[in-house]
Design a protein around this motif. Structure first.
Motif, PDB file in Angstrom:
ATOM      1  N   GLY A 224      40.453  68.373  33.429  1.00  0.00           N
ATOM      2  CA  GLY A 224      39.970  67.497  34.238  1.00  0.00           C
ATOM      3  C   GLY A 224      40.379  66.411  34.740  1.00  0.00           C
ATOM      4  N   GLN A 225      39.763  65.547  35.100  1.00  0.00           N
ATOM      5  CA  GLN A 225      40.101  64.285  35.422  1.00  0.00           C
ATOM      6  C   GLN A 225      40.318  63.386  34.180  1.00  0.00           C
ATOM      7  OE1 GLN A 225      41.381  63.033  38.783  1.00  0.00           O
ATOM      8  NE2 GLN A 225      41.355  65.046  39.055  1.00  0.00           N
ATOM      9  N   GLU A 226      41.317  62.744  34.027  1.00  0.00           N
ATOM     10  CA  GLU A 226      41.362  61.595  32.608  1.00  0.00           C
ATOM     11  C   GLU A 226      41.383  60.438  33.217  1.00  0.00           C
ATOM     12  OE1 GLU A 226      45.290  62.959  30.872  1.00  0.00           O
ATOM     13  OE2 GLU A 226      44.145  64.806  30.006  1.00  0.00           O
ATOM     14  N   VAL A 227      40.434  59.771  33.100  1.00  0.00           N
ATOM     15  CA  VAL A 227      40.382  58.203  33.220  1.00  0.00           C
ATOM     16  C   VAL A 227      40.482  57.511  32.002  1.00  0.00           C
ATOM     17  CG1 VAL A 227      38.641  56.762  34.124  1.00  0.00           C
ATOM     18  CG2 VAL A 227      38.382  59.079  34.900  1.00  0.00           C
ATOM     19  N   SER A 228      41.486  56.553  32.049  1.00  0.00           N
ATOM     20  CA  SER A 228      41.778  55.792  31.065  1.00  0.00           C
ATOM     21  C   SER A 228      41.155  54.496  31.137  1.00  0.00           C
ATOM     22  CB  SER A 228      43.313  55.362  31.094  1.00  0.00           C
ATOM     23  OG  SER A 228      44.134  56.619  30.876  1.00  0.00           O
ATOM     24  N   VAL A 229      40.703  53.786  29.943  1.00  0.00           N
ATOM     25  CA  VAL A 229      39.820  52.542  30.431  1.00  0.00           C
ATOM     26  C   VAL A 229      40.306  51.560  29.241  1.00  0.00           C
ATOM     27  CG1 VAL A 229      37.853  53.567  31.433  1.00  0.00           C
ATOM     28  CG2 VAL A 229      37.897  53.394  28.668  1.00  0.00           C
ATOM     29  N   SER A 230      40.066  50.363  29.131  1.00  0.00           N
ATOM     30  CA  SER A 230      40.117  49.366  28.278  1.00  0.00           C
ATOM     31  C   SER A 230      38.841  48.669  28.067  1.00  0.00           C
ATOM     32  CB  SER A 230      41.337  48.302  28.776  1.00  0.00           C
ATOM     33  OG  SER A 230      41.413  47.214  27.957  1.00  0.00           O
ATOM     34  N   VAL A 231      38.369  48.980  26.847  1.00  0.00           N
ATOM     35  CA  VAL A 231      37.048  48.274  26.362  1.00  0.00           C
ATOM     36  C   VAL A 231      37.527  47.288  25.369  1.00  0.00           C
ATOM     37  CG1 VAL A 231      35.135  49.136  25.429  1.00  0.00           C
ATOM     38  CG2 VAL A 231      36.143  50.627  27.034  1.00  0.00           C
ATOM     39  N   SER A 232      36.853  45.931  25.510  1.00  0.00           N
ATOM     40  CA  SER A 232      36.919  45.170  24.393  1.00  0.00           C
ATOM     41  C   SER A 232      35.155  45.033  23.855  1.00  0.00           C
ATOM     42  CB  SER A 232      36.755  43.644  25.301  1.00  0.00           C
ATOM     43  OG  SER A 232      38.267  43.643  25.781  1.00  0.00           O
ATOM     44  N   VAL A 233      35.416  45.077  22.394  1.00  0.00           N
ATOM     45  CA  VAL A 233      34.162  45.255  21.850  1.00  0.00           C
ATOM     46  C   VAL A 233      34.075  43.876  20.861  1.00  0.00           C
ATOM     47  CG1 VAL A 233      32.674  46.615  20.020  1.00  0.00           C
ATOM     48  CG2 VAL A 233      34.423  47.637  21.920  1.00  0.00           C
ATOM     49  N   THR A 234      32.877  43.455  20.601  1.00  0.00           N
ATOM     50  CA  THR A 234      32.760  42.384  19.856  1.00  0.00           C
ATOM     51  C   THR A 234      31.569  42.327  18.815  1.00  0.00           C
ATOM     52  OG1 THR A 234      31.230  41.021  21.240  1.00  0.00           O
ATOM     53  CG2 THR A 234      33.581  40.494  21.422  1.00  0.00           C
TER      54      THR A 234
ATOM     55  N   ALA B 214      35.099  45.789  30.232  1.00  0.00           N
ATOM     56  CA  ALA B 214      35.330  47.064  30.209  1.00  0.00           C
ATOM     57  C   ALA B 214      36.044  47.388  31.608  1.00  0.00           C
ATOM     58  CB  ALA B 214      34.155  48.200  30.055  1.00  0.00           C
ATOM     59  N   ALA B 215      37.287  47.978  31.539  1.00  0.00           N
ATOM     60  CA  ALA B 215      37.713  48.201  32.790  1.00  0.00           C
ATOM     61  C   ALA B 215      38.475  49.772  32.985  1.00  0.00           C
ATOM     62  CB  ALA B 215      38.769  46.957  33.161  1.00  0.00           C
ATOM     63  N   ILE B 216      38.522  49.970  34.036  1.00  0.00           N
ATOM     64  CA  ILE B 216      39.360  51.411  34.141  1.00  0.00           C
ATOM     65  C   ILE B 216      40.783  51.004  34.556  1.00  0.00           C
ATOM     66  CG2 ILE B 216      39.470  53.497  35.892  1.00  0.00           C
ATOM     67  CD1 ILE B 216      36.441  53.388  36.172  1.00  0.00           C
TER      68      ILE B 216
ATOM     69  N   ASN C 237      42.483  43.483  39.965  1.00  0.00           N
ATOM     70  CA  ASN C 237      41.264  43.961  40.000  1.00  0.00           C
ATOM     71  C   ASN C 237      40.635  44.873  39.046  1.00  0.00           C
ATOM     72  OD1 ASN C 237      42.127  46.224  40.915  1.00  0.00           O
ATOM     73  ND2 ASN C 237      41.178  46.417  42.960  1.00  0.00           N
ATOM     74  N   GLY C 238      41.651  45.147  38.272  1.00  0.00           N
ATOM     75  CA  GLY C 238      41.350  45.882  36.743  1.00  0.00           C
ATOM     76  C   GLY C 238      41.475  47.357  36.952  1.00  0.00           C
ATOM     77  N   VAL C 239      42.123  47.725  38.181  1.00  0.00           N
ATOM     78  CA  VAL C 239      42.462  49.146  38.350  1.00  0.00           C
ATOM     79  C   VAL C 239      43.945  49.575  38.433  1.00  0.00           C
ATOM     80  CG1 VAL C 239      41.955  50.912  40.005  1.00  0.00           C
ATOM     81  CG2 VAL C 239      40.277  49.351  39.819  1.00  0.00           C
ATOM     82  N   GLY C 240      44.232  50.132  37.774  1.00  0.00           N
ATOM     83  CA  GLY C 240      45.807  50.808  37.603  1.00  0.00           C
ATOM     84  C   GLY C 240      46.079  51.622  38.544  1.00  0.00           C
TER      85      GLY C 240
END
Length: 170
Positions: A113-123, A102-104, A162-165
């Motif tokens: 408000g602030q919109e925080v986009s993330v990428s989440v991998s789920v198994t 899971a990374a921002i 480092n996973g941060v855009g």
């Protein structure tokens, strides 16, 4: 002779009040050592930092299956719904889901408000799916909290090593 006395009294009063005025403006007389003083953050920088912290804490809680820690990141209005759905079949904390990554990917200002986009991998079993999500983070009183979670994300966000855009500059 009266005008002379008035001028002397005014000058004396000015000299007495000058040091207090200079301290009030931040010039001289400070008790705080400059090396220990916290620099003030710009409101936008603070909003981005606080939003990122809240969402990262939520992602960490989701990965660790710590429902209480996840709940504590949410605004009070979401607690009841979270309690009903978090560990349900499609909840973020469902037992049959694992969250290996899971990374921002982006943080930006939005209409609510602030919109925080993330990428989440789920198994789930042998299946692995990566989904983009957007968390909306707002200020509730004096504290920051997650006010919403929705599918999607910022397609223009490009994650760095480092996973941060990088956020675009407006």
């Amino acid at each position: 002779m009266r005008p002379i006395h008035r001028r002397l009294a005014a000058a004396a009063t000015g000299l007495v009040l000058l040091p207090a005025a200079l301290v009030g403006c931040g010039i001289g007389g400070g008790d705080e050592d400059e090396s220990t003083a916290k620099p003030e953050r710009a409101p936008a920088e603070e909003a981005g930092t606080r939003s990122r912290e809240r969402v990262q804490a939520y992602l960490d809680a989701m990965t660790a299956k710590d429902v209480a820690a996840g709940r504590s990141q949410l605004c009070g209005l979401l607690h009841e719904g979270f309690d009903l759905a978090a560990t349900g079949p499609n909840g973020d904390f469902a037992d049959h889901f694992e969250v290996p990554e899971a990374a921002i990917t982006d943080v930006r200002s939005g209409p609510r408000g602030q919109e925080v986009s993330v990428s989440v991998s789920v198994t789930a079993g042998k299946s692995k799916v990566t989904r983009p999500l957007v968390f909306t983070v707002t200020r509730d009183g004096g504290d920051w909290c997650i006010a919403g979670e929705a599918p999607g994300g910022n397609p223009a966000a490009s994650p760095s090593p480092n996973g941060v855009g990088a956020s675009p500059v407006s």
